[in-house]
Design a protein around this motif. Sequence first.
Motif, PDB file in Angstrom:
ATOM      1  N   TYR A  44     -74.426 -49.356  19.852  1.00 49.78           N
ATOM      2  CA  TYR A  44     -73.359 -50.120  19.200  1.00 49.78           C
ATOM      3  C   TYR A  44     -71.965 -49.724  19.697  1.00 49.78           C
ATOM      4  CZ  TYR A  44     -76.707 -52.306  16.111  1.00 49.78           C
ATOM      5  OH  TYR A  44     -77.744 -53.048  15.621  1.00 49.78           O
ATOM      6  N   ARG A  45     -71.866 -48.636  20.414  1.00 52.45           N
ATOM      7  CA  ARG A  45     -70.581 -48.279  21.034  1.00 52.45           C
ATOM      8  C   ARG A  45     -70.279 -49.196  22.213  1.00 52.45           C
ATOM      9  NH1 ARG A  45     -72.370 -42.266  20.820  1.00 52.45           N
ATOM     10  NH2 ARG A  45     -71.613 -41.687  18.758  1.00 52.45           N
ATOM     11  N   HIS A  46     -71.342 -49.852  22.737  1.00 53.96           N
ATOM     12  CA  HIS A  46     -71.212 -50.688  23.938  1.00 53.96           C
ATOM     13  C   HIS A  46     -71.541 -52.152  23.690  1.00 53.96           C
ATOM     14  CE1 HIS A  46     -70.908 -47.040  26.350  1.00 53.96           C
ATOM     15  NE2 HIS A  46     -71.892 -46.564  25.625  1.00 53.96           N
ATOM     16  N   ILE A  47     -72.454 -52.415  22.760  1.00 58.20           N
ATOM     17  CA  ILE A  47     -72.958 -53.764  22.500  1.00 58.20           C
ATOM     18  C   ILE A  47     -72.810 -54.032  21.002  1.00 58.20           C
ATOM     19  CG2 ILE A  47     -74.973 -55.294  22.641  1.00 58.20           C
ATOM     20  CD1 ILE A  47     -74.138 -54.296  25.387  1.00 58.20           C
ATOM     21  N   ALA A  48     -72.157 -55.135  20.648  1.00 59.96           N
ATOM     22  CA  ALA A  48     -71.895 -55.425  19.233  1.00 59.96           C
ATOM     23  C   ALA A  48     -73.168 -55.775  18.465  1.00 59.96           C
ATOM     24  CB  ALA A  48     -70.883 -56.553  19.109  1.00 59.96           C
ATOM     25  N   ASP A  49     -74.037 -56.589  19.096  1.00 59.15           N
ATOM     26  CA  ASP A  49     -75.229 -57.055  18.391  1.00 59.15           C
ATOM     27  C   ASP A  49     -76.208 -57.667  19.397  1.00 59.15           C
ATOM     28  OD1 ASP A  49     -74.062 -59.536  19.048  1.00 59.15           O
ATOM     29  OD2 ASP A  49     -73.365 -59.896  17.013  1.00 59.15           O
ATOM     30  N   ARG A  50     -77.330 -58.156  18.893  1.00 63.05           N
ATOM     31  CA  ARG A  50     -78.357 -58.738  19.758  1.00 63.05           C
ATOM     32  C   ARG A  50     -77.815 -59.957  20.500  1.00 63.05           C
ATOM     33  NH1 ARG A  50     -82.823 -62.477  19.875  1.00 63.05           N
ATOM     34  NH2 ARG A  50     -84.562 -61.538  21.021  1.00 63.05           N
ATOM     35  N   GLN A  51     -76.972 -60.739  19.849  1.00 62.08           N
ATOM     36  CA  GLN A  51     -76.409 -61.930  20.484  1.00 62.08           C
ATOM     37  C   GLN A  51     -75.599 -61.549  21.723  1.00 62.08           C
ATOM     38  OE1 GLN A  51     -77.644 -64.649  19.375  1.00 62.08           O
ATOM     39  NE2 GLN A  51     -76.631 -65.886  20.891  1.00 62.08           N
ATOM     40  N   GLN A  52     -74.798 -60.515  21.622  1.00 57.55           N
ATOM     41  CA  GLN A  52     -74.037 -60.061  22.783  1.00 57.55           C
ATOM     42  C   GLN A  52     -74.981 -59.527  23.862  1.00 57.55           C
ATOM     43  OE1 GLN A  52     -71.251 -56.807  22.291  1.00 57.55           O
ATOM     44  NE2 GLN A  52     -70.300 -57.215  24.282  1.00 57.55           N
ATOM     45  N   LEU A  53     -76.033 -58.836  23.450  1.00 58.33           N
ATOM     46  CA  LEU A  53     -77.020 -58.340  24.414  1.00 58.33           C
ATOM     47  C   LEU A  53     -77.670 -59.504  25.160  1.00 58.33           C
ATOM     48  CD1 LEU A  53     -78.565 -55.925  25.593  1.00 58.33           C
ATOM     49  CD2 LEU A  53     -80.203 -56.186  23.712  1.00 58.33           C
TER      50      LEU A  53
END
Length: 178
Positions: A44-53
């Motif tokens: 979560y320090r790099h990717i906000a959520d699954r949608q961003q992933l």
Amino acid sequence: MPRASLTPAAIVTAARRVADDEGIAELTLRRVARELGTGPASLYRHIADRQQLLHLLADDLATGYPLTRAGRDPLDRVVRQWHAMHDYLAAHPWGARIIADGQYALPSARPIAEHCVDQLAAAGLDRETAVRAYRALWHLLLGHLLNAHPFGHLHGARGDGTDLDRAVRWLVTGAAAT
């Protein structure tokens, strides 16, 4: 402080491995964290959520599209291009589903679109027809990749690469004739 090796690029690489090996439904931040040997909170320090992933994964997919230039004539180059794209997406089975869902309009996909339209124009299509043929070829390719059900296929057989090649030729020559 996050690990030095835990970067957005490393996260996307791990996500691609999970999606390729287990399917897009299994792609969660928790599963990617396990793949990287860390906890979800670190991601979560790099990717906000699954949608961003998924957005980053779609972008990674788009930047990897093969751009072919080989072929005896312009139509052969078009066929080789779409066959290469088929093979690329077949290696990443989740990719066709992400494209078909249409949630991601990515600038990174523009070079492949321009390349394909240029190839179609070189094969004798005017620019407007080339753009329309490009869209139709995407539908053809996605249908070929996503149609796993044998109903409707003669004798229950699934199409192979030669079916796709033939369909690309038919579509382009038909478009050129109109």
